[in-house]
Design an enzyme around this catalytic site. Sequence first.
Site, short mmCIF file in Angstrom:
data_model
loop_
_atom_site.label_atom_id
_atom_site.label_comp_id
_atom_site.label_asym_id
_atom_site.label_seq_id
_atom_site.Cartn_x
_atom_site.Cartn_y
_atom_site.Cartn_z
N GLY A 41 -10.47 -0.22 0.58
CA GLY A 41 -10.48 -1.68 0.66
C GLY A 41 -11.72 -2.16 -0.05
O GLY A 41 -12.38 -1.38 -0.73
N ARG A 56 0.86 -1.19 0.00
CA ARG A 56 0.00 0.00 0.00
C ARG A 56 0.89 1.23 0.00
O ARG A 56 1.61 1.47 0.96
CB ARG A 56 -0.90 -0.02 1.25
CG ARG A 56 -1.79 -1.25 1.35
CD ARG A 56 -2.80 -1.32 0.22
NE ARG A 56 -3.80 -0.28 0.30
CZ ARG A 56 -5.03 -0.43 0.81
NH1 ARG A 56 -5.41 -1.60 1.28
NH2 ARG A 56 -5.88 0.57 0.85
N CYS A 91 -9.48 -14.02 -1.03
CA CYS A 91 -9.58 -12.95 -2.03
C CYS A 91 -8.24 -12.21 -2.08
O CYS A 91 -7.59 -12.03 -1.06
CB CYS A 91 -10.66 -11.94 -1.65
SG CYS A 91 -12.28 -12.67 -1.33
N CYS A 92 -7.85 -11.73 -3.27
CA CYS A 92 -6.61 -11.00 -3.38
C CYS A 92 -6.75 -9.62 -2.72
O CYS A 92 -7.85 -9.09 -2.60
CB CYS A 92 -6.18 -10.87 -4.84
SG CYS A 92 -7.39 -9.99 -5.86
N CYS A 152 -8.16 -6.46 -15.63
CA CYS A 152 -7.05 -7.02 -14.85
C CYS A 152 -5.96 -7.60 -15.74
O CYS A 152 -4.90 -7.99 -15.26
CB CYS A 152 -7.57 -8.08 -13.89
SG CYS A 152 -8.85 -7.44 -12.79
#
Lengths: 141, 384
Positions: B116, B16, B199-200, B80
């Site tokens: 998020g 992040r 989940c990614c 993606c």
Amino acid sequence: MSEEKKEYNKPLPEFRPETKPFWDAAKEHKLVIPRSRETGEFFFYPRALSPGGDMSEDIEWVESEGRGKVWTFSIHHMGPSKAYKGEPPYVVALIEMDEGVKMMSNVIDVDPNDVSIGMEVQVCFDDVTDEVTLPKFKPAG
Amino acid sequence: MRDVYIIGVGNTACGRFPDKPAHILAREAAWSAIQDSGIHARKIEIAFCGHVYQGMGVGQRALKDIGLVGQPTINVEGACGSGTLSLWEAWRTIAYGQYDIALALGVENLSRILSGGPLPLEEDDLEVSIGMGMPGLYAIRASKYMEEYGVTLEQLAEVVVKSRHHASLNPLAQYRKPTTVEEVLNAPVIADPLTRNMCCPVGDAAAAAVLCSEEQVGELAKKMPVKILGCVAQSGKYSSPTGLTCDPSENVWRTSQMAYEMAGLGPEDMDVAEIHDAFSIAEMMVVESLGFCEKGDGATLIDEKSTWVGGDKVAVNPSGGLLSRGHPVGATGLLQTAEIVRQLRGEVEPERQVKDAKVGIIETMGGAQPAMDGITCVVSILGK
């Protein structure tokens, strides 16, 4: 329902030329499914050119009795955006219609934990705004 | 068609980085790839930059700080799969003789747009109006897959255990703490049967590769050049005439079959793979679509630890994959590319180095267009 309508702030589907008959019918509480006049096959998603054959533009909309089975589903514990705050848990399912096509919707009027793959369902209609009615499904019978 | 080689790769760490806008991350990755190639930056003739949510002219803004200006710089978007679509563009412009030296960039800073939760979807589709999210799309596939093949929640969790293990050995990965089946299953459920840890993560990074033609490779390459043996991009199709099966494996299957044919190789020839495990169910389905096992046997590979580094089959996601290395959308395809190039060069940390890796495959699956089998799938095969 009428009080809910005023506060409805979730995303709404866009009416495109190819999908407008579907939404117009839903507003009248009818479920219609496109069929190719060339091949005689039902298909879904709605689109300008039907699949198969020579991809003809000759498409008819056929009223469905709205019966199908849960092909697969997931209980959502988190919505896709803030607009769904307070909604989960709810069921997102792929319904396999008797016509053979599959469409995605919610299964409502049932405890999410009681939904299962293969469950027989019947279409019902949720008038979410004055303009938009969403076809949803509830257990049959 | 000419042969095309990758002569340099570079990337930032995954994590992040709210203080680093996309063009700053991309500049860092571009510089790192050019340094790795050993060529002077002025030799770059054309650049591509894959991203999804980063706004206008990101590629140009990144390269101006290096001084790489004037050449065509083209921003590309394929959900993606944007990073590998950037690689595909760079490959084809060289393969078909337009340019000799190209830079493929990919970048995303999600922290600056999301705190998020799931990626925002286009809101005018039927499926979004009934509350489907990206995890939900994979979750309904998972439910069907579990019902058809008797796969268990524990097996879905084992995918994450493997992913975290590999990532724990990768200093560039976002989630580096090893985990257990219990921990994965005890995480909050997002969309049944998927828990948060299946989940990614939301994350940020950039990655890049320098490509050149067969005529130039002898003179330019300082490190071992890696040859692009196959590179195929395909947009999504309606899954079948009668509706949506919501199964991206159909797209992965047809794209990878074309890539294998171009390379003159088959699944059995692959030593290492970087695949698009955005959710744990995806790894099981993709290893089947790439032909590493029969349909329904994806969970068996996990049980037998065959796809761990050191296992008896192709090593899958030695970087930690999307689940643990991270999935900074537009950067992902080039992060995968950088990993496979380093694996083939024998440059990664010894604990996660695939021994004698000669051929690697990269699969990126872009998008959740519910009526279709994805938006873009790109499959590349690299060899030394």
